[in-house]
Design an enzyme around this catalytic site. Structure first.
Site, short mmCIF file in Angstrom:
data_model
loop_
_atom_site.label_atom_id
_atom_site.label_comp_id
_atom_site.label_asym_id
_atom_site.label_seq_id
_atom_site.Cartn_x
_atom_site.Cartn_y
_atom_site.Cartn_z
N GLU A 138 2.65 -34.98 19.39
CA GLU A 138 3.74 -35.91 19.14
C GLU A 138 4.88 -35.71 20.13
OE1 GLU A 138 2.94 -36.56 14.35
OE2 GLU A 138 4.41 -35.08 15.00
N ASP A 193 4.61 -23.25 2.48
CA ASP A 193 4.17 -22.50 3.66
C ASP A 193 4.18 -21.00 3.45
OD1 ASP A 193 4.07 -24.98 4.77
OD2 ASP A 193 5.54 -24.62 6.35
#
Length: 430
Positions: free
Chosen positions: A187, A316
């Site tokens: 990206e 996470d």
């Protein structure tokens, strides 16, 4: 006049309400915020603590770094998000440890938060594989400061190139190295290429921004390695067509100010971006908990931490396998875990044990944008690319944003950028 109450060694929670159990949530990312919202307006007393006063939509930080969005577009004040829930209190503070014996969360200012149940949702940070000194020269994308630093370096490099007489130095100023071929790296590389070739194309007099070189370095043999079928090949071909120089099977050996050494070659670059790997925030040390190779706390299927009574880990920072593979560090995983645990804890009453309810992740689709009308999207057997995948990417990210105002603002800016190639956040503020 009464003496002021000392700040140190104080209980930072509000006064107890009846016999309601107290849940403390550390971290207001996707997991922590989802758990808090699920507990909203319940009979459970909740305190959420974070060292920042805002929830940050990390997946779109790269758009702040490339001048497509401003920080306010992807951040929302925690207090405002949770204002509708009278049973939730917000504390701005930094957690330094957990005293399991007294069930207290310890704060940097000397205060503490007592808990009946504790949720650790502290997130992740970039892993420089033992070379933490590289971070100063190659920031990742985990904070607004990271994004602003990258944006400033990127835009400043074009400004300096405009007045640079030495062609070698000018080439270095117009070179960006992105490290890591996962979604973040892909990206970033694609967006920087578009910024140079379209948005800035007519803004300078002495240089042509299309001279800019974007180099994407990946240690493995292909980009987007976790995506199936021909999608990695599509991403590779699309980036190459945009002028991005791909260096696969190439390991980074050193990073210093303005120079990356990769595959035995020194690359002079004014802007270096790290996206090669992450590891959990070191919250496991607060508990003495067992971790996996990425520093994530190994949790049971119900998200409890073995050997730590009343403690859960989400997002996470939690290591959990499903169907023989570790769950990925994705916003949708964290959000689903927060919602799952929040639903369970709504039934919490002091002295009444909870039923074990194993968490099951259900993918809503994995996606990565490559460039204008170019993306990849996977959900089960469905595999999309090009414009349709780009539309799905946009829908998923708008949906995950907090608040209607953010969704409307970002969607409107994307539509305008699509039509005009213009970016409205091209500020050098660092």
């Amino acid at each position: 006049m009464p003496e002021p109450t000392p700040l140190a060694d104080m209980d930072r929670t509000p006064a107890p309400v009846g016999s309601a159990a107290h849940v403390v949530i550390v971290g207001a990312g996707f997991a922590g915020l989802a758990a808090a919202q699920m507990l909203g307006k319940s009979k459970v007393r909740v305190t959420i603590v974070d060292r920042r006063n805002y929830h940050l939509f990390v997946p779109l930080l790269y758009q702040v770094a490339t001048a497509a969005l401003s920080p306010a577009d992807i951040a929302a004040p925690i207090r405002r998000v949770l204002a509708a829930y009278p049973n939730i209190d917000t504390v701005l503070g930094e957690v330094t440890g957990v005293d399991q014996g007294t069930r207290r969360v310890l704060l940097a200012d000397g205060g503490y938060l007592p808990y009946d149940r504790l949720i650790l949702a502290t997130g992740s940070m970039y892993d420089y594989f033992g070379h933490d000194d590289w971070a100063a020269h190659a920031p990742g994308l985990k904070t607004i400061d990271n994004a602003r630093t990258i944006r400033a370096r990127l835009l400043k490099a074009f400004e300096q190139a405009e007045i640079e007489a030495d062609p070698v130095r000018r080439d270095a100023l117009l070179t960006t190295v992105v490290i890591g071929g996962g979604p973040t790296g892909v990206e970033m590389a694609g967006t920087i290429a578009e910024l140079a070739r379209y948005t800035l194309a007519n803004d300078f007099r002495r240089i042509d921004p299309r001279w800019a070189k974007v180099i994407l370095v990946e240690a493995g043999p292909r980009l987007l390695a976790n995506f199936p079928g021909d999608l990695p090949a599509y991403a590779t071909a699309t980036l190459a067509g945009m002028g991005v120089e791909l260096r696969l099977n190439t390991r980074v050996e050193n990073i210093e100010a303005g120079v990356v050494t990769a595959g035995g070659q020194r690359i002079a670059a004014a802007t270096i971006v790290w996206g090669a790997g992450i590891r959990a925030q070191p919250s496991a040390a607060w508990l003495g908990a067992e971790t996996d190779r990425l520093g994530r706390i190994k949790v049971k299927p119900d998200l409890t931490v073995p050997g730590a009574a009343g403690v859960y880990a989400l997002g996470d920072v939690a290591g959990l396998d499903q169907d023989g593979a570790a769950l990925p560090a994705l916003a949708q995983v964290a959000k689903q875990q927060g919602q799952h645990l929040g639903r369970s804890l709504r039934r919490l009453r002091r002295g009444k044990p909870l039923k074990d309810r194993p968490f099951r992740y259900r993918s809503r689709g994995d996606t990565a944008i490559i460039g204008r009308s170019s993306a990849v999207f996977v959900m089960g057997p469905l595999r999309l690319k090009k414009t349709l995948a780009w539309m799905m990417w946009a829908l998923v990210h708008v949906y995950l944003l907090i608040g209607f105002d953010k969704r409307a603002s970002v969607a409107g800016q994307w539509a305008w950028r699509y039509l005009t190639q213009e970016r409205g956040a091209r500020l050098i503020d660092m």
